[in-house]
Design a protein around this motif. Structure first.
Motif, PDB file in Angstrom:
ATOM      1  N   ALA A 178     -15.931   3.119  -1.909  1.00 47.24           N
ATOM      2  CA  ALA A 178     -15.167   3.674  -2.771  1.00 47.24           C
ATOM      3  C   ALA A 178     -13.587   3.666  -2.582  1.00 47.24           C
ATOM      4  O   ALA A 178     -12.779   3.386  -3.288  1.00 47.24           O
ATOM      5  CB  ALA A 178     -15.492   4.975  -3.262  1.00 47.24           C
ATOM      6  N   PHE A 179     -13.531   3.932  -1.475  1.00 53.02           N
ATOM      7  CA  PHE A 179     -11.996   4.036  -0.778  1.00 53.02           C
ATOM      8  C   PHE A 179     -11.528   2.644  -0.501  1.00 53.02           C
ATOM      9  O   PHE A 179     -10.182   2.531  -0.982  1.00 53.02           O
ATOM     10  CB  PHE A 179     -11.916   4.774   0.607  1.00 53.02           C
ATOM     11  N   ALA A 180     -12.442   1.789  -0.077  1.00 52.66           N
ATOM     12  CA  ALA A 180     -11.865   0.335  -0.229  1.00 52.66           C
ATOM     13  C   ALA A 180     -11.530  -0.248  -1.285  1.00 52.66           C
ATOM     14  O   ALA A 180     -10.634  -1.177  -1.355  1.00 52.66           O
ATOM     15  CB  ALA A 180     -13.308  -0.441   0.590  1.00 52.66           C
ATOM     16  N   ARG A 181     -11.962   0.234  -2.341  1.00 52.39           N
ATOM     17  CA  ARG A 181     -11.821  -0.386  -3.636  1.00 52.39           C
ATOM     18  C   ARG A 181     -10.126  -0.026  -4.070  1.00 52.39           C
ATOM     19  O   ARG A 181      -9.794  -0.919  -4.937  1.00 52.39           O
ATOM     20  CB  ARG A 181     -12.628  -0.042  -4.663  1.00 52.39           C
ATOM     21  N   SER A 217     -24.175  12.677  11.688  1.00 52.20           N
ATOM     22  CA  SER A 217     -23.230  13.352  11.340  1.00 52.20           C
ATOM     23  C   SER A 217     -23.468  14.020  10.124  1.00 52.20           C
ATOM     24  O   SER A 217     -24.318  13.957   9.383  1.00 52.20           O
ATOM     25  CB  SER A 217     -21.704  12.786  11.363  1.00 52.20           C
ATOM     26  N   THR A 218     -22.262  15.269   9.609  1.00 55.17           N
ATOM     27  CA  THR A 218     -22.602  15.948   8.375  1.00 55.17           C
ATOM     28  C   THR A 218     -22.783  14.956   7.488  1.00 55.17           C
ATOM     29  O   THR A 218     -21.765  13.907   7.467  1.00 55.17           O
ATOM     30  CB  THR A 218     -21.644  16.989   8.160  1.00 55.17           C
ATOM     31  N   GLU A 219     -23.446  15.195   6.198  1.00 57.39           N
ATOM     32  CA  GLU A 219     -23.415  14.036   5.164  1.00 57.39           C
ATOM     33  C   GLU A 219     -22.001  14.119   4.369  1.00 57.39           C
ATOM     34  O   GLU A 219     -21.501  15.149   4.317  1.00 57.39           O
ATOM     35  CB  GLU A 219     -24.520  14.396   4.296  1.00 57.39           C
ATOM     36  N   MET A 220     -21.709  12.824   4.045  1.00 53.91           N
ATOM     37  CA  MET A 220     -20.524  12.780   3.116  1.00 53.91           C
ATOM     38  C   MET A 220     -20.804  13.296   1.965  1.00 53.91           C
ATOM     39  O   MET A 220     -21.765  13.240   1.258  1.00 53.91           O
ATOM     40  CB  MET A 220     -19.981  11.319   3.138  1.00 53.91           C
ATOM     41  N   PRO A 221     -19.645  13.952   1.112  1.00 49.22           N
ATOM     42  CA  PRO A 221     -19.835  14.463  -0.015  1.00 49.22           C
ATOM     43  C   PRO A 221     -20.027  13.230  -1.106  1.00 49.22           C
ATOM     44  O   PRO A 221     -19.447  12.093  -0.739  1.00 49.22           O
ATOM     45  CB  PRO A 221     -18.237  14.971  -0.328  1.00 49.22           C
ATOM     46  N   ALA A 222     -20.557  13.499  -2.367  1.00 51.51           N
ATOM     47  CA  ALA A 222     -20.937  12.477  -3.236  1.00 51.51           C
ATOM     48  C   ALA A 222     -19.336  11.776  -3.642  1.00 51.51           C
ATOM     49  O   ALA A 222     -18.645  12.710  -3.745  1.00 51.51           O
ATOM     50  CB  ALA A 222     -21.651  12.769  -4.465  1.00 51.51           C
ATOM     51  N   GLY A 223     -19.331  10.633  -3.860  1.00 52.36           N
ATOM     52  CA  GLY A 223     -18.112   9.946  -4.438  1.00 52.36           C
ATOM     53  C   GLY A 223     -17.245   9.273  -3.187  1.00 52.36           C
ATOM     54  O   GLY A 223     -16.254   8.909  -3.491  1.00 52.36           O
ATOM     55  N   GLU A 224     -17.457  10.080  -1.767  1.00 50.93           N
ATOM     56  CA  GLU A 224     -16.615   9.678  -0.810  1.00 50.93           C
ATOM     57  C   GLU A 224     -17.369   8.600   0.067  1.00 50.93           C
ATOM     58  O   GLU A 224     -17.048   8.380   1.214  1.00 50.93           O
ATOM     59  CB  GLU A 224     -16.341  10.918   0.085  1.00 50.93           C
ATOM     60  N   SER A 225     -17.854   7.323  -0.391  1.00 50.38           N
ATOM     61  CA  SER A 225     -18.213   6.364   0.399  1.00 50.38           C
ATOM     62  C   SER A 225     -16.899   5.579   0.746  1.00 50.38           C
ATOM     63  O   SER A 225     -16.036   5.308   0.079  1.00 50.38           O
ATOM     64  CB  SER A 225     -19.399   5.475  -0.563  1.00 50.38           C
ATOM     65  N   LEU A 226     -17.269   4.738   1.846  1.00 45.76           N
ATOM     66  CA  LEU A 226     -16.383   3.847   2.353  1.00 45.76           C
ATOM     67  C   LEU A 226     -15.901   2.845   1.398  1.00 45.76           C
ATOM     68  O   LEU A 226     -14.770   2.437   1.290  1.00 45.76           O
ATOM     69  CB  LEU A 226     -16.669   3.246   3.712  1.00 45.76           C
ATOM     70  N   ALA A 254       0.775  -1.265   0.008  1.00 44.39           N
ATOM     71  CA  ALA A 254      -0.036   0.065  -0.141  1.00 44.39           C
ATOM     72  C   ALA A 254       0.890   1.425   0.038  1.00 44.39           C
ATOM     73  O   ALA A 254       1.772   1.306   0.919  1.00 44.39           O
ATOM     74  CB  ALA A 254      -1.064   0.116   1.331  1.00 44.39           C
ATOM     75  N   GLN A 255       0.630   2.253  -1.044  1.00 40.48           N
ATOM     76  CA  GLN A 255       1.439   3.420  -0.844  1.00 40.48           C
ATOM     77  C   GLN A 255       0.421   4.828  -0.682  1.00 40.48           C
ATOM     78  O   GLN A 255       0.920   5.845  -1.040  1.00 40.48           O
ATOM     79  CB  GLN A 255       1.987   3.482  -2.306  1.00 40.48           C
ATOM     80  N   SER A 256      -0.690   4.302  -0.209  1.00 41.67           N
ATOM     81  CA  SER A 256      -1.700   5.392  -0.014  1.00 41.67           C
ATOM     82  C   SER A 256      -2.474   5.437   1.506  1.00 41.67           C
ATOM     83  O   SER A 256      -2.454   4.195   1.854  1.00 41.67           O
ATOM     84  CB  SER A 256      -2.717   5.549  -1.219  1.00 41.67           C
ATOM     85  N   VAL A 257      -2.523   6.451   2.101  1.00 42.48           N
ATOM     86  CA  VAL A 257      -3.396   6.526   3.291  1.00 42.48           C
ATOM     87  C   VAL A 257      -4.834   7.006   3.123  1.00 42.48           C
ATOM     88  O   VAL A 257      -4.665   8.431   2.613  1.00 42.48           O
ATOM     89  CB  VAL A 257      -2.527   6.909   4.418  1.00 42.48           C
ATOM     90  N   VAL A 258      -5.937   6.630   3.288  1.00 40.52           N
ATOM     91  CA  VAL A 258      -6.963   7.360   3.279  1.00 40.52           C
ATOM     92  C   VAL A 258      -7.620   7.583   4.607  1.00 40.52           C
ATOM     93  O   VAL A 258      -7.686   6.737   5.414  1.00 40.52           O
ATOM     94  CB  VAL A 258      -8.157   6.435   2.578  1.00 40.52           C
ATOM     95  N   ILE A 259      -7.739   8.789   5.014  1.00 42.67           N
ATOM     96  CA  ILE A 259      -8.123   9.346   6.382  1.00 42.67           C
ATOM     97  C   ILE A 259      -9.671   9.759   6.031  1.00 42.67           C
ATOM     98  O   ILE A 259     -10.079  10.715   5.295  1.00 42.67           O
ATOM     99  CB  ILE A 259      -7.681  10.490   6.627  1.00 42.67           C
ATOM    100  N   THR A 260     -10.590   9.177   6.743  1.00 42.53           N
ATOM    101  CA  THR A 260     -12.010   9.350   6.406  1.00 42.53           C
ATOM    102  C   THR A 260     -12.999   8.991   7.675  1.00 42.53           C
ATOM    103  O   THR A 260     -12.253   8.359   8.752  1.00 42.53           O
ATOM    104  CB  THR A 260     -12.480   8.434   5.392  1.00 42.53           C
ATOM    105  N   ARG A 261     -14.168   8.990   7.561  1.00 45.34           N
ATOM    106  CA  ARG A 261     -15.043   8.815   8.633  1.00 45.34           C
ATOM    107  C   ARG A 261     -16.248   7.991   8.153  1.00 45.34           C
ATOM    108  O   ARG A 261     -16.573   8.657   7.047  1.00 45.34           O
ATOM    109  CB  ARG A 261     -15.320  10.034   9.554  1.00 45.34           C
ATOM    110  N   PRO A 262     -17.060   7.361   8.961  1.00 46.46           N
ATOM    111  CA  PRO A 262     -18.430   6.907   8.342  1.00 46.46           C
ATOM    112  C   PRO A 262     -19.310   7.945   8.697  1.00 46.46           C
ATOM    113  O   PRO A 262     -19.060   9.041   9.093  1.00 46.46           O
ATOM    114  CB  PRO A 262     -18.601   5.514   9.201  1.00 46.46           C
ATOM    115  N   GLN A 263     -20.582   8.041   7.875  1.00 50.71           N
ATOM    116  CA  GLN A 263     -21.553   8.935   8.096  1.00 50.71           C
ATOM    117  C   GLN A 263     -22.883   8.257   8.764  1.00 50.71           C
ATOM    118  O   GLN A 263     -23.400   7.246   8.270  1.00 50.71           O
ATOM    119  CB  GLN A 263     -22.093   9.423   6.763  1.00 50.71           C
TER     120      GLN A 263
END
Length: 248
Positions: free
Chosen positions: A153-156, A142-151, A130-139
């Motif tokens: 999508a990042f997991a893929r 809380s504030t709605e997540m922006p379109a395209g930032e689903s867990l 792995a050469q990337s780190v994704v810092i994110t949170r579930p929704q």
């Protein structure tokens, strides 16, 4: 006077930067997130400083406190947990300060996910893994997540995930991640990294939810997910013995 937004790191009093410790020691008013910081952090404050715990204040109340102190000529430090660049409400607060004509600056701190990785001695970017780190949170509530930032999508991407603000939804998160990372993928949960109440859980996508529920964790925890948390992987080209190091 300038209002200083200061990253207090993961909570340990000795993980503040030298600049952060100096500013805290000089401040007349210190606002701090009591939910996340060890009491020792406030030992850097000078005698007589006004300490304001923000956990029971809304955004307007926090900003009003800062603006009032500034108007009285008092030096203000607004402590944030971890680093101000991540989940600190820096943008909302400084936007309001700009409107009020109050100057401010930012002092970085040790991010919670970095402290969690340090506790277990793991690099989050391992060659060929792995050469990337994704810092994110579930929704959820809380504030709605922006379109395209689903867990999903990042997991893929297969990147290492640093999940904040999701410890109460660990089982649901692991169910979502299992199709992408597999049941045996390493997972680390660190509660209050670097603080006296630190707890570390090491498991897999398949079993970490059981451990979290058994431990009764409800807040102040970071979840790290990804194959980089194992011990496999290749060697970095940067340090390879066969790399040409002659200047060009």
């Amino acid at each position: 006077m300038t209002v200083h937004f200061v990253g207090a790191g993961p909570g340990a009093a000795d993980l503040l930067t030298l600049r952060a410790a100096r500013l805290v020691s000089e401040a007349d008013v210190v606002l701090f997130p009591g939910t996340y910081l060890e009491d020792g952090v406030l030992e850097h404050c000078r005698d007589g400083a006004v300490l304001v715990d923000t956990q029971d204040l809304d955004l307007d109340g926090i900003v009003a406190t800062i603006v009032e102190a500034h108007a009285e000529g008092q030096g203000v430090v607004r402590l944030t947990s971890g680093d101000p660049s991540v989940y600190s409400a820096l943008t909302e607060q400084t936007r309001r300060l700009d409107d009020a004509g109050v100057p401010w600056d930012v002092v970085p701190g040790v991010a919670a996910y970095a402290a969690a990785a340090a506790v277990v001695g793991r690099e989050l970017t391992v060659p060929l893994v792995a050469q990337s780190v994704v810092i994110t949170r579930p929704q959820a509530r809380s504030t709605e997540m922006p379109a395209g930032e689903s867990l999903e999508a990042f997991a893929r991407t297969g990147a290492t995930l640093a999940l904040h603000l999701g410890i109460t939804r660990t089982r649901e998160l692991m169910t979502d991640l299992a199709p992408h990372y597999g049941d045996g993928c390493p997972v680390v949960v660190v509660h209050r990294a670097s603080q006296p109440g630190e707890q570390v859980l090491v498991g897999t996508v398949n079993d970490i939810a059981d451990q979290v529920e058994e431990a009764g964790l409800r807040q102040a925890a970071v979840i790290l997910v990804g194959p980089a948390l194992g011990r496999g992987g290749g060697d970095s080209w940067l340090y390879s013995a066969t790399r040409d190091r002659q200047p060009r």
